[in-house]
Motif scaffolding. Structure first.
Motif, PDB file in Angstrom:
ATOM      1  N   TYR A  73       6.184 -13.671  11.574  1.00 53.28           N
ATOM      2  CA  TYR A  73       5.265 -12.700  10.992  1.00 53.28           C
ATOM      3  C   TYR A  73       6.055 -11.723  10.142  1.00 53.28           C
ATOM      4  CZ  TYR A  73       1.744 -14.608  14.044  1.00 53.28           C
ATOM      5  OH  TYR A  73       0.876 -15.464  14.657  1.00 53.28           O
ATOM      6  N   ARG A  74       5.481 -11.407   8.985  1.00 50.63           N
ATOM      7  CA  ARG A  74       6.113 -10.458   8.080  1.00 50.63           C
ATOM      8  C   ARG A  74       5.850  -9.031   8.527  1.00 50.63           C
ATOM      9  NH1 ARG A  74       7.679 -13.212   3.807  1.00 50.63           N
ATOM     10  NH2 ARG A  74       6.024 -14.431   2.920  1.00 50.63           N
ATOM     11  N   ILE A  75       6.842  -8.210   8.422  1.00 44.42           N
ATOM     12  CA  ILE A  75       6.678  -6.781   8.690  1.00 44.42           C
ATOM     13  C   ILE A  75       6.406  -6.118   7.339  1.00 44.42           C
ATOM     14  CG2 ILE A  75       7.797  -4.670   9.511  1.00 44.42           C
ATOM     15  CD1 ILE A  75       9.487  -6.519  11.344  1.00 44.42           C
ATOM     16  N   PRO A  76       5.231  -5.494   7.196  1.00 47.87           N
ATOM     17  CA  PRO A  76       4.884  -4.918   5.888  1.00 47.87           C
ATOM     18  C   PRO A  76       5.713  -3.679   5.561  1.00 47.87           C
ATOM     19  CG  PRO A  76       3.213  -4.368   7.504  1.00 47.87           C
ATOM     20  CD  PRO A  76       4.191  -5.297   8.187  1.00 47.87           C
ATOM     21  N   TYR A  77       5.942  -3.489   4.265  1.00 51.29           N
ATOM     22  CA  TYR A  77       6.626  -2.282   3.812  1.00 51.29           C
ATOM     23  C   TYR A  77       5.695  -1.079   3.961  1.00 51.29           C
ATOM     24  CZ  TYR A  77      10.062  -5.424   1.759  1.00 51.29           C
ATOM     25  OH  TYR A  77      11.029  -6.385   1.580  1.00 51.29           O
ATOM     26  N   GLN A  78       4.402  -1.320   3.691  1.00 48.05           N
ATOM     27  CA  GLN A  78       3.394  -0.270   3.760  1.00 48.05           C
ATOM     28  C   GLN A  78       2.237  -0.765   4.640  1.00 48.05           C
ATOM     29  OE1 GLN A  78       3.875   2.656   2.066  1.00 48.05           O
ATOM     30  NE2 GLN A  78       2.087   3.482   3.076  1.00 48.05           N
ATOM     31  N   PRO A  79       2.253  -0.460   5.938  1.00 47.22           N
ATOM     32  CA  PRO A  79       1.183  -0.935   6.824  1.00 47.22           C
ATOM     33  C   PRO A  79      -0.193  -0.444   6.372  1.00 47.22           C
ATOM     34  CG  PRO A  79       2.981   0.053   8.082  1.00 47.22           C
ATOM     35  CD  PRO A  79       3.241   0.352   6.632  1.00 47.22           C
ATOM     36  N   SER A  80      -1.196  -1.299   6.566  1.00 52.35           N
ATOM     37  CA  SER A  80      -2.555  -0.919   6.176  1.00 52.35           C
ATOM     38  C   SER A  80      -3.322  -0.410   7.398  1.00 52.35           C
ATOM     39  CB  SER A  80      -3.289  -2.105   5.551  1.00 52.35           C
ATOM     40  OG  SER A  80      -3.489  -3.112   6.518  1.00 52.35           O
TER      41      SER A  80
END
Length: 123
Positions: A73-80
């Motif tokens: 799973y990718r860790i987002p730079y900017q979580p939504s």
């Protein structure tokens, strides 16, 4: 391992993995607005290291690429706020790079095929 496996090396496996990866990234892109969707990907380098080792160690055996590759799973730079971890620009960049890398592998494979063809023809 057959004669073609030795001649082509890891390129057919690389192309197959790139195709799988493009489907995963396309799925990420298709779910960019799905609440709670988690962006996934394959660790291409890790899988290809494993394939390279199998190709080098194979003695008359076919390398098994039909195994499931663990999805990360990718860790987002900017979580939504809705829990979706797909970042459109990141996925588009990954898709474009994967496509270029697929084309590179296809070019190498074509060069190998042309070399074999020339050797068979005696030129």
């Amino acid at each position: 391992m057959g004669p073609f496996d030795k001649a082509f090396g890891v390129h057919p496996y690389s192309m197959q993995l790139r195709l799988e990866r493009s489907e995963i990234i396309a799925g990420n892109l298709a779910n960019v607005d799905t609440p709670g969707f988690k962006a996934r990907d394959i660790d291409y380098n890790s899988v290809m290291q494993n394939v390279q080792q199998q190709v080098e160690m194979a003695s008359g055996e076919k390398v098994d690429m039909n195994t499931e590759h663990p999805l990360m799973y990718r860790i987002p730079y900017q979580p939504s706020a809705d829990g979706n971890s797909v970042e459109l620009n990141v996925e588009q960049a990954n898709f474009a790079k994967n496509t270029m890398d697929f084309q590179t592998s296809l070019t190498f494979l074509n060069m190998k095929i042309n070399g074999l063809y020339s050797a068979i023809k005696g030129k």
